[in-house]
Design a protein around this motif. Structure first.
Motif, PDB file in Angstrom:
ATOM      1  N   ALA A 202     -11.859   3.362   0.010  1.00 23.35           N
ATOM      2  CA  ALA A 202     -10.594   4.128  -0.724  1.00 23.35           C
ATOM      3  C   ALA A 202      -9.450   3.521  -0.363  1.00 23.35           C
ATOM      4  O   ALA A 202      -8.326   3.758  -1.237  1.00 23.35           O
ATOM      5  N   GLY A 203      -9.268   2.463   0.427  1.00 19.20           N
ATOM      6  CA  GLY A 203      -8.167   1.707   0.716  1.00 19.20           C
ATOM      7  C   GLY A 203      -7.130   2.261   1.766  1.00 19.20           C
ATOM      8  O   GLY A 203      -6.195   1.971   1.695  1.00 19.20           O
ATOM      9  N   ALA A 204      -7.895   2.795   2.494  1.00 17.67           N
ATOM     10  CA  ALA A 204      -6.745   3.333   3.770  1.00 17.67           C
ATOM     11  C   ALA A 204      -6.764   2.527   4.916  1.00 17.67           C
ATOM     12  O   ALA A 204      -6.616   2.832   5.913  1.00 17.67           O
TER      13      ALA A 204
ATOM     14  N   TRP B 264       4.452   1.657   7.825  1.00 17.16           N
ATOM     15  CA  TRP B 264       3.801   2.738   8.155  1.00 17.16           C
ATOM     16  C   TRP B 264       3.121   3.447   7.139  1.00 17.16           C
ATOM     17  O   TRP B 264       1.878   4.035   7.217  1.00 17.16           O
ATOM     18  N   THR B 265       3.565   3.604   5.890  1.00 16.88           N
ATOM     19  CA  THR B 265       2.733   4.079   4.784  1.00 16.88           C
ATOM     20  C   THR B 265       1.583   3.240   4.462  1.00 16.88           C
ATOM     21  O   THR B 265       0.714   3.727   4.095  1.00 16.88           O
ATOM     22  N   ARG B 266       1.737   1.986   4.683  1.00 16.22           N
ATOM     23  CA  ARG B 266       0.453   1.056   4.630  1.00 16.22           C
ATOM     24  C   ARG B 266      -0.521   1.571   5.502  1.00 16.22           C
ATOM     25  O   ARG B 266      -1.786   1.611   4.922  1.00 16.22           O
ATOM     26  N   ALA B 267      -0.151   1.797   6.621  1.00 14.19           N
ATOM     27  CA  ALA B 267      -1.398   2.514   7.819  1.00 14.19           C
ATOM     28  C   ALA B 267      -1.791   3.637   7.259  1.00 14.19           C
ATOM     29  O   ALA B 267      -2.867   3.783   7.891  1.00 14.19           O
ATOM     30  N   THR B 268      -1.070   4.509   6.693  1.00  9.69           N
ATOM     31  CA  THR B 268      -1.652   5.813   6.533  1.00  9.69           C
ATOM     32  C   THR B 268      -2.296   6.152   5.221  1.00  9.69           C
ATOM     33  O   THR B 268      -3.385   6.839   5.194  1.00  9.69           O
ATOM     34  N   LEU B 269      -1.715   5.812   4.244  1.00  8.81           N
ATOM     35  CA  LEU B 269      -2.292   6.294   3.017  1.00  8.81           C
ATOM     36  C   LEU B 269      -3.527   5.472   2.317  1.00  8.81           C
ATOM     37  O   LEU B 269      -3.371   4.059   2.195  1.00  8.81           O
ATOM     38  N   PRO B 270      -4.237   6.240   1.765  1.00  5.84           N
ATOM     39  CA  PRO B 270      -5.373   5.363   0.929  1.00  5.84           C
ATOM     40  C   PRO B 270      -4.829   4.668  -0.353  1.00  5.84           C
ATOM     41  O   PRO B 270      -3.528   5.078  -0.657  1.00  5.84           O
ATOM     42  N   ARG B 271      -5.362   3.924  -1.055  1.00  8.10           N
ATOM     43  CA  ARG B 271      -5.059   3.207  -2.351  1.00  8.10           C
ATOM     44  C   ARG B 271      -5.075   4.366  -3.570  1.00  8.10           C
ATOM     45  O   ARG B 271      -6.049   4.956  -3.801  1.00  8.10           O
ATOM     46  N   VAL B 272      -4.103   4.338  -4.577  1.00  7.81           N
ATOM     47  CA  VAL B 272      -4.333   4.952  -5.571  1.00  7.81           C
ATOM     48  C   VAL B 272      -4.972   4.200  -6.787  1.00  7.81           C
ATOM     49  O   VAL B 272      -5.311   2.868  -6.540  1.00  7.81           O
TER      50      VAL B 272
ATOM     51  N   SER C 223       0.937  -1.141   0.054  1.00  6.13           N
ATOM     52  CA  SER C 223      -0.070   0.053   0.110  1.00  6.13           C
ATOM     53  C   SER C 223       0.774   1.205  -0.063  1.00  6.13           C
ATOM     54  O   SER C 223       1.867   1.352   0.539  1.00  6.13           O
ATOM     55  N   PRO C 224       0.452   2.264  -0.634  1.00  2.34           N
ATOM     56  CA  PRO C 224      -0.843   2.661  -1.358  1.00  2.34           C
ATOM     57  C   PRO C 224      -0.687   1.985  -2.689  1.00  2.34           C
ATOM     58  O   PRO C 224      -1.641   2.641  -3.568  1.00  2.34           O
TER      59      PRO C 224
ATOM     60  N   THR D 198      -7.135   2.557   9.190  1.00  2.00           N
ATOM     61  CA  THR D 198      -6.579   3.540  10.075  1.00  2.00           C
ATOM     62  C   THR D 198      -7.558   4.527  10.571  1.00  2.00           C
ATOM     63  O   THR D 198      -8.098   4.760  11.576  1.00  2.00           O
TER      64      THR D 198
END
Lengths: 367, 166, 373
Positions: free
Chosen positions: C128-130, A292-300, A218-219, C133
Motif C-alpha cells: 500500500a506504499g507505507a 517524516w511523513t514519507r516514513a509514516t504514511l501509505p500512498r494514496v 510520499s504519500p 515502516t
C-alpha cells in the motif's frame, strides 16, 4: 530595457564588478548549494528513516556514514548506461536534463540572506510557480521516451498530479501575497515580522500538501510508486541519467523546502545565528518533516489524489484566500497577531468541516 | 481518503514514528558485533567422528538429498566394517539434520560455525578427514544436548529489546 | 466509496505484464493485466516460475525425509507445513503423539501463525506504499520469534522441527522463560501498532471497501483462513475439526463482515492476539514426559490413504497421502492454501485501479513456494 540592464537593477549597488561577477558568484553558489544540500538531504532521509524504522541507516562510509551519498554518486556514475531498444533515443537522453534545469532556476530567486540572491525579481513567486512545473515535461519525456508501460503510467500520473496541484498551491501562495502586497521573495521575507505559518496556517498546510504532491514525495509518490510501477518513470534509466533523476527528486524537495522557508517560515530571519544558517536550518527542518511523513504514511491512489486536490484543497484554498482578502481589505492597519488567532480558528473550522464533507470519488469501475 | 477522524489517525502515526527515533535500533552491526547463534544451530557443514562411526550407512539412508557417500570394506582382523570413504557434498546439503538424528552411534554432528563460503564448487565436497571436528569446525548441539550445554548462550532480541539504550 | 460507476472515458486497453520480476508480486507471480488507463479490466494469472515438483519429489523420499521438503512449501510458515504433513502421516500410520509433544506443537504452530501474520500485514502495508515502516516494526517482532525458533530447532526459517509422532527435540531449558518474556512484549507492540495504523485515514481509504470478496464467492472458491473469515465465514479448523490438543484451549475466531482488504488486516491483527492467548494458556499447561512417540526412522504405513489438515496461518493446509506399504508415499497431494486462495483474485480486482490490484494481491497473503509447489 534588455534583460541584462533589467537584472542589473536588482544587483546591490555596492557589488564589485557589476552584473556578471554577481551572476557568476551566485550561479556557483547555487549549484554548490544544491549539490551539497542534495547530499545532505539523502543522508538525512536515509538516516532519519532508518532510525524511524528501528535500524541505523548507512553508517559505514566515512564518519557516521556521511560519505554514503558520495559513494552512491560515484557508483552510479560508473555504471553502464543502458538505453532500451524501443526507446526514443533523443527524448530519452534529453529528459533528465530538462527535468534538472528548472530546479536550479528556482534557486535564482530564493534569498539566502538579506539581498543575497541571484536576482530579486519583482515577480519572484510567479517565476517559481512557472518554472517549478517545467520539470514535469522532463518527467513526461522520460516516461514516453522509455518505451515502457510502467514508465508511461508513472509519467501520466505525474502530469495529472502536477496539473491539479498547481491550482491549490498557487491559491495558497496568493493568500501570502495579499498580506505582503508584493510578489518579490525578498519583500515577502521582509514582511514576515510574524512568520506566515502563523498568519496563514491553512495556507501553509495546503501549500505543504500540494508541494509534496507536486514533487512526488510520499504519500503522493505515485509517479514512482515502487510497489506498483517498479520505479515509475525512471524504470528504464541507469547510470548517470538515473543519477540525474535522483538528483532532481531531492533537489526538488530541497527547492520546495526552501520555498516554504521563504514564504511561510520567514526565510533567513532569526535571532543570534547568521541569516544564511537560519535559512539552511529551516530548510532542513521542512525537509525533515517531508521525510517524516514519507516514513509514516501509505500512498494514496490516483483518484484519491485528484479528489483531494479538487474536493478538499481547492475549496480550502479559496476559503483561505477569501478570508485573507477580507482581513486585508477591511482591517488593513491592525496588528497581525489578531489575524493569527482568527486564521488558526478559520483553519481548524475549515479542516473540521472540510474533512466531514469530503467524499472521495468512486473507486470501482464497472467493467 | 475519507477523513473519518479529522486526520487524527495520521497524526497518531506520525507520533509513533517520531518516537521511534529515540529507541534503540534492533539491528546489530554484523562484522564487529557478533551475536551468539543458537546452541542447536544447524550450520552449513557436517562433522564426522571416525572413531565412533561403524559404517552402518544409516545417515546415507536418512539423507533426503542423498549427498552422503560412504564406502566400507570388511576388516577381517577386527571383524568389523572399516570406513574407507566418507564423502559429503555440502553444496547439496540442505542442513536438515536428519542424518544426525538417524545416527545410532552419535558419530555425526552439525557444525556450529558459520561464514563457510567457498570460492569453488568443488571445495564443498568434503572427504574423510576434512570432516573431522577441529577448533575451526566446532560441533553444534543439534541432537547432542551434552554439547549444547557447553556452548555459549544464544543472544535473544527479546532480551536485547528490554536493555537500556547506551 | 464502493459505489460503482460506468467508466466515463474509454481508451484503448493495453496489456501490462506484471511480474515475474516485480517488487510486489511476493516472489515470482506473473499477471497479465489488461488495463484501460489505470483501471484493471482483466487479469490473467500465470504461475509455475517456482515449480520444484515437490509432490513428485515426495514420492521418492522416506516419510521422514519429506519433512524438509514441506519447509520449502510455504517458507514464511515452515512450522505449519511440518505440522500438517506430520498430522497426515500420523493419521495414515495411526501413531499417537505424547501429550508434551502435542503441547509443543501447539505452541510452535501458534508462534508461526504470529510470525506469518506479521509478514502478511507488513507486506500488505508495504504494497500500500507505507515505505517499509510498519513492515520493519512487524519484522522486529517476527525476528524475536525467529530467535526462539532458532533456539528450538537450529534454523530460523526452515525449521524442520516437527517429526512424525512428536517433535525432533525437547524444548531447551531457556525456551519457555524466553517465550513468557515475549508474550507481554508482543501485547505491548500490538497495542502500539493499532495506535499507529488502525485509524490512519490513508490506509482506510486504500483498504476499506477495496477488493471485496463476497461470502458466496469465497465459499465457491474454497477460500479458507483469514481471507474467508474476513468475508464472514466463521470457519476455523482448530474449532471445527480439532487436531492436536486445540480442543483444550479457549480462544475466539475473529471474523469480519465486509470482506475487504481492511477487514483482512483487522482479522490478522485479531488472530495474533488470539494466538498469544493460546500460547499463554499452553505455556502454563505444558506437561512433562516424552515429547516423541517411539517411531522408527523409516516407517512403512499400512496401505491406504489419509487426508490430514490443519488450520495453517494462511488457511486450511492439507496433505493427502496414499500409501502402498512402502517406505515412501505412493502419492502426495498438497492442498496448498495460497494456491486456492489465489483463485479468487480475478473476481476481486476487476474494475479496481492498478494500485488496488497490488493491495488486494498483498492482502491475500500468498507465498509463491506454496502456489507453485
Amino acid at each position: 530595457m534588455n534583460a541584462v540592464s533589467y537584472a542589473a537593477q536588482a544587483v546591490p549597488a555596492d557589488w564589485p564588478g557589476g552584473y556578471w561577477w554577481h551572476w557568476l558568484f551566485y550561479t556557483v553558489v547555487i549549484i554548490v548549494f544544491v549539490l551539497v544540500m542534495v547530499m545532505g538531504a539523502i543522508y538525512i532521509e536515509r538516516r532519519g528513516m532508518g532510525r524511524m524504522q528501528l535500524r541505523y541507516g548507512p553508517n559505514r562510509t566515512g564518519p557516521f556514514g556521511l560519505l554514503q551519498p558520495v559513494a552512491d554518486a560515484l557508483k552510479v556514475l560508473l555504471k553502464e548506461n543502458i538505453v532500451p531498444n524501443v526507446a526514443d533515443k533523443i527524448v530519452h537522453w534529453l529528459a533528465p536534463v530538462i527535468a534538472f534545469t528548472p530546479v536550479l532556476l528556482i534557486f535564482a530567486v530564493i534569498p539566502f540572506q538579506n539581498g543575497a540572491l541571484l536576482t530579486d525579481l519583482n515577480i519572484g513567486i510567479l517565476f517559481i510557480v512557472a518554472v517549478s512545473s517545467i520539470s514535469t515535461v522532463g518527467v513526461f519525456m522520460a516516461g514516453w521516451g522509455s518505451g515502457n508501460k510502467y514508465s508511461l503510467l508513472g509519467a501520466m500520473r505525474n502530469v495529472a498530479a502536477v496539473v491539479s496541484y498547481e491550482i491549490p498551491m498557487v491559491l495558497a501562495i496568493i493568500g501570502v501575497v495579499i498580506f505582503t502586497g508584493s510578489l518579490s521573495t525578498g519583500a515577502i521575507v521582509d514582511a514576515q515580522d510574524i512568520p506566515f505559518i502563523l498568519v496563514q496556517p491553512l495556507g501553509f498546510l495546503i501549500f505543504f500538501i500540494a508541494a509534496s504532491a507536486e514533487i512526488n514525495r510520499s504519500p503522493f509518490d505515485l509517479m514512482e510508486a515502487d510497489s506498483e510501477l517498479t520505479a515509475g518513470f525512471h524504470t528504464e534509466y541507469s547510470g548517470m541519467k538515473f543519477a540525474m533523476f535522483y538528483l532532481v527528486e531531492y533537489a526538488e524537495a530541497i527547492a520546495m523546502s526552501a520555498i516554504i522557508t521563504t514564504i511561510f517560515l520567514s526565510g533567513w530571519r532569526g535571532p543570534w545565528l547568521p541569516p544564511w544558517l537560519w535559512f539552511i536550518i529551516k530548510t532542513i527542518i521542512v525537509f525533515f518533516v517531508m521525510v517524516w511523513t514519507r516514513a509514516t504514511l501509505p500512498r494514496v491512489r490516483i483518484d484519491q489524489l485528484m479528489a483531494l486536490a479538487w474536493k478538499f484543497l481547492f475549496p480550502a484554498a479559496v476559503i483561505n484566500l477569501f478570508v485573507s482578502a477580507i482581513e486585508v481589505l477591511v482591517w488593513p492597519d491592525i496588528s497581525q497577531w489578531i489575524f493569527v488567532g482568527v486564521n488558526i480558528a478559520v483553519a481548524v473550522i475549515a479542516i473540521g468541516v472540510g474533512t466531514k464533507m469530503f467524499k472521495p470519488g468512486w473507486g470501482k469501475v464497472a467493467v | 481518503m475519507q477523513f473519518k477522524f479529522f486526520g487524527i489517525g495520521m497524526l497518531k502515526g506520525l507520533a509513533v514514528t517520531i518516537l521511534h527515533i529515540f529507541r534503540r535500533p534492533s539491528t546489530s552491526q554484523y562484522p564487529e558485533q557478533r551475536l551468539n547463534i543458537s546452541r542447536r544451530s544447524r550450520g552449513n557443514e557436517l562433522i564426522w567422528d571416525r572413531e565412533k562411526c561403524t559404517g552402518c550407512a544409516t545417515c546415507a539412508k536418512a539423507c533426503p538429498q542423498g549427498v552422503i557417500e560412504i564406502v566400507t570394506s570388511t576388516d577381517m582382523a577386527d571383524n568389523k566394517y572399516k570406513v574407507e570413504t566418507y564423502r559429503v557434498d555440502t553444496g547439496y546439503c540442505i542442513m536438515c539434520g536428519l542424518c544426525v538424528e538417524a545416527c545410532p552411534y552419535d558419530a555425526l554432528y552439525l557444525g556450529y560455525s558459520f561464514e563457510k563460503a567457498k570460492y569453488r564448487r568443488g571445495e564443498f565436497v568434503q572427504t574423510n578427514d576434512e570432516l573431522k571436528e577441529s577448533p575451526q569446525r566446532p560441533a553444534s548441539g543439534y541432537f547432542h544436548p551434552d554439547i549444547a550445554k557447553k556452548l555459549p548462550k544464544q543472544t535473544l532480541l527479546i532480551e536485547k529489546a528490554t536493555e537500556k539504550r547506551k | 466509496m464502493t459505489t460503482t460507476q460506468e467508466i466515463s472515458l474509454q481508451t484503448e486497453p493495453f496489456v501490462l505484464n506484471m511480474g515475474p520480476l516485480h517488487p510486489s508480486t511476493h516472489g515470482v507471480y506473473r499477471m497479465r493485466v489488461t488495463l484501460d488507463g489505470e483501471v484493471v479490466l482483466d487479469i490473467e494469472p500465470m504461475f509455475g516460475y517456482l515449480h520444484r515438483g515437490i509432490e513428485k519429489l515426495m514420492e521418492e523420499r522416506t516419510y521422514t525425509g519429506c519433512i524438509p521438503l514441506t519447509d520449502r512449501l510455504d517458507y514464511a510458515s515452515a512450522m505449519g507445513n511440518n505440522l500438517a504433513y506430520c498430522v497426515a502421516v500420523e493419521k495414515l500410520a495411526k501413531i499417537r503423539v505424547p501429550e508434551r509433544g502435542e503441547y509443543i506443537r501447539v505452541i510452535t504452530a501458534e508462534m508461526i501463525r504470529i510470525a506469518n501474520h506479521c509478514l502478511a500485514v507488513g507486506s500488505m502495508l508495504n504494497d500500500a506504499g507505507a515505505l517499509g515502516t510498519p513492515f520493519f516494526y512487524l519484522w522486529n517482532e517476527r525476528e524475536k520469534l525467529y530467535d526462539l525458533f532458532e533456539m528450538l530447532c537450529g534454523q530460523r526459517v526452515l525449521h524442520n522441527y516437527i517429526r512424525i509422532g512428536g517433535v525432533s527435540q525437547d524444548l531447551p531449558d531457556e525456551f519457555l522463560p524466553a517465550l513468557e518474556k515475549f508474550v507481554p512484549q508482543l501485547h505491548k507492540f500490538i497495542n502500539e501498532f493499532e495506535f499507529f495504523l488502525k485509524q490512519n485515514e490513508i490506509l482506510i481509504a486504500r483498504a476499506q471497501g477495496v477488493g471485496v470478496l463476497p461470502k458466496d464467492v469465497a465459499l465457491n472458491c474454497g477460500i479458507s483462513g483469514p481471507l474467508a473469515r474476513a468475508s464472514g465465514i466463521k470457519r476455523d479448523l482448530r474449532k471445527d475439526d480439532p487436531y492436536s490438543v486445540y480442543d483444550r484451549f479457549e480462544f475466539d475466531i475473529p471474523t469480519a463482515e465486509n470482506g475487504d482488504c481492511y477487514d483482512r488486516y483487522r482479522v490478522r491483527m485479531e488472530e495474533m492476539k488470539q494466538s498469544l492467548h493460546i500460547i499463554d494458556q499452553a505455556i502454563k499447561k505444558v506437561p512433562g514426559g516424552p515429547f516423541r512417540a517411539k517411531v522408527p526412522q523409516i516407517i512403512r504405513p499400512p496401505a491406504g490413504e489419509a487426508y490430514g489438515h490443519i488450520e495453517g496461518p494462511k488457511g486450511e493446509l492439507g496433505f493427502y497421502l496414499v500409501s502402498d506399504n512402502s517406505i515412501a508415499p505412493y502419492r502426495c497431494h498438497i492442498r496448498s492454501t495460497s494456491f486456492i486462495n489465489l483463485t479468487a483474485l480475478r473476481q476481486m480486482v476487476k474494475g479496481w485501479k492498478i494500485a488496488d490490484l497490488i493491495v488486494i494481491f498483498g492482502s491475500i497473503d500468498i507465498t509463491m513456494g506454496e502456489v507453485d509447489r
